[in-house]
Design a protein around this motif. Structure first.
Motif, short mmCIF file in Angstrom:
data_model
loop_
_atom_site.label_atom_id
_atom_site.label_comp_id
_atom_site.label_asym_id
_atom_site.label_seq_id
_atom_site.Cartn_x
_atom_site.Cartn_y
_atom_site.Cartn_z
N ILE A 147 0.65 -1.09 0.04
CA ILE A 147 0.06 -0.12 -0.11
C ILE A 147 1.00 1.29 0.03
O ILE A 147 0.36 2.27 -0.37
CB ILE A 147 -0.95 0.01 1.17
N CYS A 302 -7.15 1.58 10.72
CA CYS A 302 -6.34 1.60 9.83
C CYS A 302 -5.98 3.07 9.23
O CYS A 302 -6.79 3.52 8.72
CB CYS A 302 -6.15 0.41 8.85
N ILE A 303 -4.42 3.36 9.40
CA ILE A 303 -4.11 4.80 8.59
C ILE A 303 -3.21 4.42 7.40
O ILE A 303 -2.87 5.20 7.06
CB ILE A 303 -3.70 5.72 9.56
N ARG A 304 -3.04 2.91 6.95
CA ARG A 304 -2.44 2.68 5.72
C ARG A 304 -1.08 2.94 5.71
O ARG A 304 -0.50 3.62 4.86
CB ARG A 304 -3.27 3.23 4.61
N CYS A 305 -0.26 2.51 7.02
CA CYS A 305 0.99 3.00 6.87
C CYS A 305 1.96 1.79 6.31
O CYS A 305 2.91 2.05 5.90
CB CYS A 305 1.51 3.38 8.35
N GLY A 306 1.34 0.78 6.36
CA GLY A 306 2.04 -0.39 5.72
C GLY A 306 3.13 -1.22 6.44
O GLY A 306 3.65 -2.18 6.18
N SER A 307 3.15 -0.68 7.85
CA SER A 307 4.38 -1.28 8.80
C SER A 307 3.81 -2.75 9.14
O SER A 307 4.82 -3.54 9.46
CB SER A 307 4.85 -0.47 9.76
N CYS A 308 2.60 -3.08 9.13
CA CYS A 308 2.36 -4.37 9.52
C CYS A 308 2.60 -5.54 8.22
O CYS A 308 3.06 -6.67 8.56
CB CYS A 308 0.78 -4.88 9.80
N PRO A 362 0.59 1.45 14.24
CA PRO A 362 0.70 3.08 15.18
C PRO A 362 -0.73 3.02 15.85
O PRO A 362 -0.96 4.16 16.67
CB PRO A 362 0.85 3.85 13.86
N VAL A 363 -1.84 2.39 15.41
CA VAL A 363 -3.12 2.65 16.31
C VAL A 363 -3.70 1.72 16.90
O VAL A 363 -4.73 1.65 17.11
CB VAL A 363 -4.21 3.40 15.05
N ILE A 365 -4.08 -1.64 16.33
CA ILE A 365 -5.12 -2.83 15.92
C ILE A 365 -4.66 -4.03 16.37
O ILE A 365 -3.18 -4.33 16.00
CB ILE A 365 -5.37 -2.52 14.48
N ILE A 367 -4.38 -6.99 15.44
CA ILE A 367 -4.42 -7.64 13.99
C ILE A 367 -4.42 -9.09 14.21
O ILE A 367 -5.29 -9.85 13.55
CB ILE A 367 -3.44 -7.04 13.10
#
Ligand code: SF4
Length: 455
Positions: A147, A302-308, A362-363, A365, A367
């Motif tokens: 992403i 999700c803020i779509r950072c892609g770190s996961c 960062p938020v 979740i 997951i």
């Protein structure tokens, strides 16, 4: 049927690519760690971001209506789309109203989710993606595999070949600087000649009716500022209550994504400039349904950072396309079953459940918990492979009955010793990449009862 394991096997055929993909993403994960450890209040920021999002999810309709009222006051035209089809039709109708058949578009995972490019192409509209990574995958006729880094699966030599074919660079040219300059010239012409620009939205602020678009290349700004019509498309979960909350999310976003302290351009769009038309399309497309699932609603934070993705050992070694959905990796695996449970039933199983994704999010979740919970839902709904389901039932019966367990163990050890090929063969996927261990002479239970008797 598309299947993560089978698609990963395809990706794994090129071992060098897998190693390099793995190492590159791990390098970004390490950059993220250094950036995060440099600010002592990181955990406070995560907690605050998570709580702001809790508030948003509990009052989503209120904030969306507030946003709409303020955006209308600012002179922005607001549209609501229940699903991908409606979203695409709204965008097309704006294009038609302006008799425009060409559009420049900055990165928007929502438009990928809605398959907007294909829809517009079928209706005679040419779309040029202006984010460099997006443009590369567009030229390659592939979907993005990440992403934040859409073409992370591509080697620079492959990009050189693509540019040679489409942008006229020299054959064999693979110098990133030369290739970037070629893309820059090509996109500059696009920016100058497109009447309509479409951007994504990172954050939409209910208090002011403005929205913020974060890019490192400035391409969203170039498109939006040079166009007569600016269309911004956002999922309804992108709303935040107040402008001051940006100070939390902007600090969280890029540190998590690439390890930068801040995105190069965080541009605020509030009202159309004189003579310009500005539209915002608010899209549901299954988000309300996910909000109604208590175990899974947090995925909308999700803020779509892609770190996961960068941290996930499965994603790193299976590639984004193996997830056969717009958003790959751990977050994609908990979002996709909401859209189509049957088609994405394999994804929550594409995880080791190590929890690294939840640790970096960062938020905050949960997951990996949600991956585990989706597995339970999918089994209950009958969306797992029949052979696997029967095997699990047999295992449950065996584990619940000590005498059956003992007999099964004994016969298993005997078979492994005398007929190893019955267990370790090409039909058993578990042994495709593994050595079969020596079967033990006796079980722990047998050893324990013998030794206990002795003592
Ligand atoms: S789930 Fe969390 S870590 Fe993954 S992309 Fe979203 S915000 Fe980033």
């Amino acid at each position: 049927m598309r299947n993560h394991a089978a698609l990963s096997e395809e990706f794994n055929k090129d071992e060098a690519r897998v190693d390099w993909h793995d190492e590159t993403l791990w390098f970004i994960r390490q950059k993220r760690d250094r950036a995060v450890h440099a600010i002592p209040e990181w955990e406070w920021l995560r907690e605050t971001g998570s709580q702001i999002k809790n508030n948003v999810l509990s009052n989503l309709s209120t904030y969306l209506e507030q946003f709409e009222t303020n955006a209308l006051k600012n002179g922005v035209q607001v549209h609501w789309a229940a699903d991908a089809k409606e979203h695409n039709e709204i965008v097309l109708s704006i294009m038609k109203r302006h008799q425009a058949d060409r559009m420049v578009k900055s990165k928007s995972m929502l438009t990928e989710e809605c398959h907007l490019n294909d829809f517009l192409a079928e209706n005679g509209v040419e779309v040029i993606d202006s984010d460099l990574g997006e443009r590369i995958v567009q030229l390659a006729k592939e979907p993005p595999s990440h992403i934040v880094l859409p073409c992370i699966h591509k080697k620079k030599e492959e990009i050189g070949d693509l540019f040679h074919e489409h942008l006229g660079t020299a054959s064999g040219e693979a110098d990133p600087q030369v290739l970037t300059e070629a893309a820059r010239q090509h996109l500059r012409d696009t920016f100058l000649t497109r009447k309509v620009a479409l951007t994504g939205v990172n954050f939409a602020i209910a208090e002011t009716g403005e929205f913020v678009v974060c890019t490192n290349e400035g391409n969203a700004d170039m498109g939006a500022h040079l166009s007569d019509v600016h269309i911004a498309c956002m999922g309804i979960e992108k709303i935040i209550p107040e402008r001051k909350h940006l100070s939390v999310f902007l600090r969280l976003l890029t540190r998590s994504a690439t390890g930068q302290p801040i995105t190069t351009y965080s541009s605020h769009f509030m009202k159309p400039r004189q003579g310009q038309e500005m539209h915002i399309v608010l899209v549901d497309n299954g988000r309300s349904r996910q909000l109604g699932r208590p175990d899974f609603r947090n995925s909308l934070k999700c803020i779509r950072c892609g770190s996961c993705m960068n941290t996930c050992p499965v994603y790193r070694r299976s590639g984004g396309h193996s997830y056969h959905t717009t958003i790959a990796g751990p977050i994609g695996a908990i979002l996709a079953p909401n859209l189509d449970m049957k088609d994405h039933a394999d994804l929550p199983f594409a995880s080791t459940l190590c929890g690294s994704c939840s640790n970096v999010c960062p938020v905050k979740i949960d997951i990996h918990d949600q991956l585990y919970k989706w597995r339970q839902v999918l089994v209950k709904e009958g969306h797992v492979d029949a052979v696997k389901a029967a095997g699990m039932k047999a295992m449950a019966y065996t584990f619940a009955n000590p005498s059956v367990f003992e007999v099964a163990g004994k016969s298993g050890r005997w078979f492994m010793k005398n007929f190893p090929s019955l267990v370790s063969n090409r039909l058993n996927p578990w042994y495709k990449e593994r050595e079969m261990p020596e079967p033990p002479k006796e079980s722990f239970r047998e050893w324990y009862s013998k030794n206990r008797k002795k003592s």
